[in-house]
Scaffold this motif. Sequence first.
Motif, PDB file in Angstrom:
ATOM      1  N   UNK A  84     -44.277  86.482  79.128  1.00  0.00           N
ATOM      2  CA  UNK A  84     -44.398  85.238  79.176  1.00  0.00           C
ATOM      3  C   UNK A  84     -46.089  85.040  79.180  1.00  0.00           C
ATOM      4  N   UNK A  85     -46.242  83.717  78.680  1.00  0.00           N
ATOM      5  CA  UNK A  85     -47.837  83.285  78.658  1.00  0.00           C
ATOM      6  C   UNK A  85     -48.617  84.269  77.608  1.00  0.00           C
ATOM      7  N   UNK A  86     -47.973  85.183  76.851  1.00  0.00           N
ATOM      8  CA  UNK A  86     -48.889  86.022  76.011  1.00  0.00           C
ATOM      9  C   UNK A  86     -49.837  85.321  75.004  1.00  0.00           C
TER      10      UNK A  86
ATOM     11  N   UNK B  23     -35.580  84.458  80.100  1.00  0.00           N
ATOM     12  CA  UNK B  23     -37.006  83.945  79.950  1.00  0.00           C
ATOM     13  C   UNK B  23     -38.044  84.799  79.164  1.00  0.00           C
ATOM     14  N   UNK B  24     -37.751  85.687  78.413  1.00  0.00           N
ATOM     15  CA  UNK B  24     -38.472  86.490  77.462  1.00  0.00           C
ATOM     16  C   UNK B  24     -39.439  85.749  76.549  1.00  0.00           C
ATOM     17  N   UNK B  25     -40.801  86.039  76.809  1.00  0.00           N
ATOM     18  CA  UNK B  25     -42.093  85.496  76.036  1.00  0.00           C
ATOM     19  C   UNK B  25     -41.961  83.914  76.396  1.00  0.00           C
ATOM     20  N   UNK B  26     -41.511  83.607  77.508  1.00  0.00           N
ATOM     21  CA  UNK B  26     -41.554  82.270  77.891  1.00  0.00           C
ATOM     22  C   UNK B  26     -43.275  81.689  77.858  1.00  0.00           C
ATOM     23  N   UNK B  27     -43.222  80.520  77.506  1.00  0.00           N
ATOM     24  CA  UNK B  27     -44.705  79.861  77.430  1.00  0.00           C
ATOM     25  C   UNK B  27     -45.744  80.586  76.384  1.00  0.00           C
ATOM     26  N   UNK B  28     -45.184  81.464  75.739  1.00  0.00           N
ATOM     27  CA  UNK B  28     -46.107  82.203  74.933  1.00  0.00           C
ATOM     28  C   UNK B  28     -47.096  81.462  74.044  1.00  0.00           C
ATOM     29  N   UNK B  29     -48.322  81.769  73.895  1.00  0.00           N
ATOM     30  CA  UNK B  29     -49.383  80.858  73.153  1.00  0.00           C
ATOM     31  C   UNK B  29     -49.323  81.379  72.020  1.00  0.00           C
ATOM     32  N   UNK B  30     -49.737  82.640  71.780  1.00  0.00           N
ATOM     33  CA  UNK B  30     -49.809  83.469  70.245  1.00  0.00           C
ATOM     34  C   UNK B  30     -49.562  84.948  70.463  1.00  0.00           C
ATOM     35  N   UNK B  31     -49.678  85.707  69.427  1.00  0.00           N
ATOM     36  CA  UNK B  31     -49.217  87.062  69.510  1.00  0.00           C
ATOM     37  C   UNK B  31     -47.830  87.210  68.988  1.00  0.00           C
TER      38      UNK B  31
END
Lengths: 227, 300
Positions: A63-65, A79-87
């Motif tokens: 999350x948030x990555x 909720x995997x990678x929830x709210x990811x930013x980039x990457x």
Amino acid sequence: MNELDLKKEGIRGINSKLQTLPKNTNEKHWVVTNPMGQHSIAVGLDGPLQIDIKGHVGFYCGGMNKESEITIHGHAGVGTAENMMSGIVWVKGNSSESAGATGNGGLLVIDGDASSRCGISMKGIDIVVGGNVGHMSAFMGQRGNLVVCGDAGDALGDSIYEARLYVKGKVASLGADCIEKEMRAEHIADLERLLKAAKRKEKPSEFKRYGSARKLYNFSVDHADAY
Amino acid sequence: MCGIVGLYLKNPKLKPKLGAMFKPMLIEMTNRGPDSAGVAIYRNPTKKSETKFSLAHDDANYDWKKIDVGLEKALKCDCSVKKIGNHCILVTNAKETSVIKLLKQHHPEVRVVGTGNTIEIFKETGLPANVYEKFHLDDASGTHIIGHTRMATESAVTTAGSHPFATGADLCLVHNGSLSNHNRLRETLRKEGMEFQTENDTEVAAAYMTHKLRTGSTLKQALESSLTDLDGFFTFLVGTGDGFAVVRDPIACKHAVMAETDDWVAMATEYRAIAHLPGADKAKIWEPEPSKVYSWGGNA
């Protein structure tokens, strides 16, 4: 390569270790062992790390990555990678509901199936699912791309804004204000790029595109039934 | 919240380890449900002519021998009782309805929590680890087991409000979620002759299933009709004489995950409960789809 044993370090131990690495660290590759389905593994990372999680994870992994490449060698929970930013967050198995929820950017790849509400309220993330997605996927999707190589469940793209949806298989039903749209050259180029990034063998020509009819943006009494 | 867990053994060699394998599954769900816990374990089948009752009493020192002697005298039957914590497993060749009638008349403080040929239900308030210990489940053997850890949201923290709820011979139900039409449905079912001990929503779901099964539905039909007749959020796990079944409401926002290997099938609210099982790392893992009945061991 450095190893972090979740059984020994605990979830807080692992996350604070990864979150506090200096931006220019040489220790970029980390392997997390014994994830045991625990929640919030490798969340809030901010830097170009490579994380390999050896096993099945619980909720909110990655999350948030920001910038990191996180690979989950197993099943991923809610909720995997929830709210990811980039990457990149890459799930080698199936994923539970709400994968990539509210994601701002980056790429989420799920090799298997992704369950319901995949990409709910997505805001710029790209999601490629090798298998099927469940009902209410891309609900209120604002920006970004959702690519589904299998089938999509009921109410795909309900109340969608500007997210772009590409589905190869069957769509059980489209949600309110979501329609099939023309596949133009720019969409084919986008899809080609995403399929390649996700190491998929499907061809863009096999997909259909879905998106917003833009009729629910503003209240219109003529559409009262659709709200 | 609440946590639900189930384990069905495909490999009969693992039977003696059922209780030991299940313990970490239930305990892992403690922070989803620290108020009470319960299990339904399927073991020690009785003869066809006999019925096994799971009975509970608030007093842990209750003298169950009284019931044994009383029933044998009144119904001219054979009885055996085994005290386990504040529960008792009663096996008798008397008619099920006669036993229940007699208990109601002479021992109204005794609660019948389960009946059948193989099922044994144990449930109590308190932390799952304490409940597990109280009923000596560590070294229990059996074919399958389901369990529940409860975080009470819509009715009181009591033993009677703990899961599993019996729904018929060798059948029981555990529930994660909350029902919104249980008051209306309770009234409807009362008119059909169903009885209720609590204000609990899951008890209504259990009575609904019981009523459906008594009036000719198969388990699968009962579960499928629950999708239209019950309003609210639910993931149900139903224990049957030879396996278990899982169903989720059409919205499916109450978590559920399933895993299968050559040796076992497991269901849990969260995967971390399953992670403790041998071979879990290599298991096939997926989320059950909404409005779809999954079952193992036949029956459904």
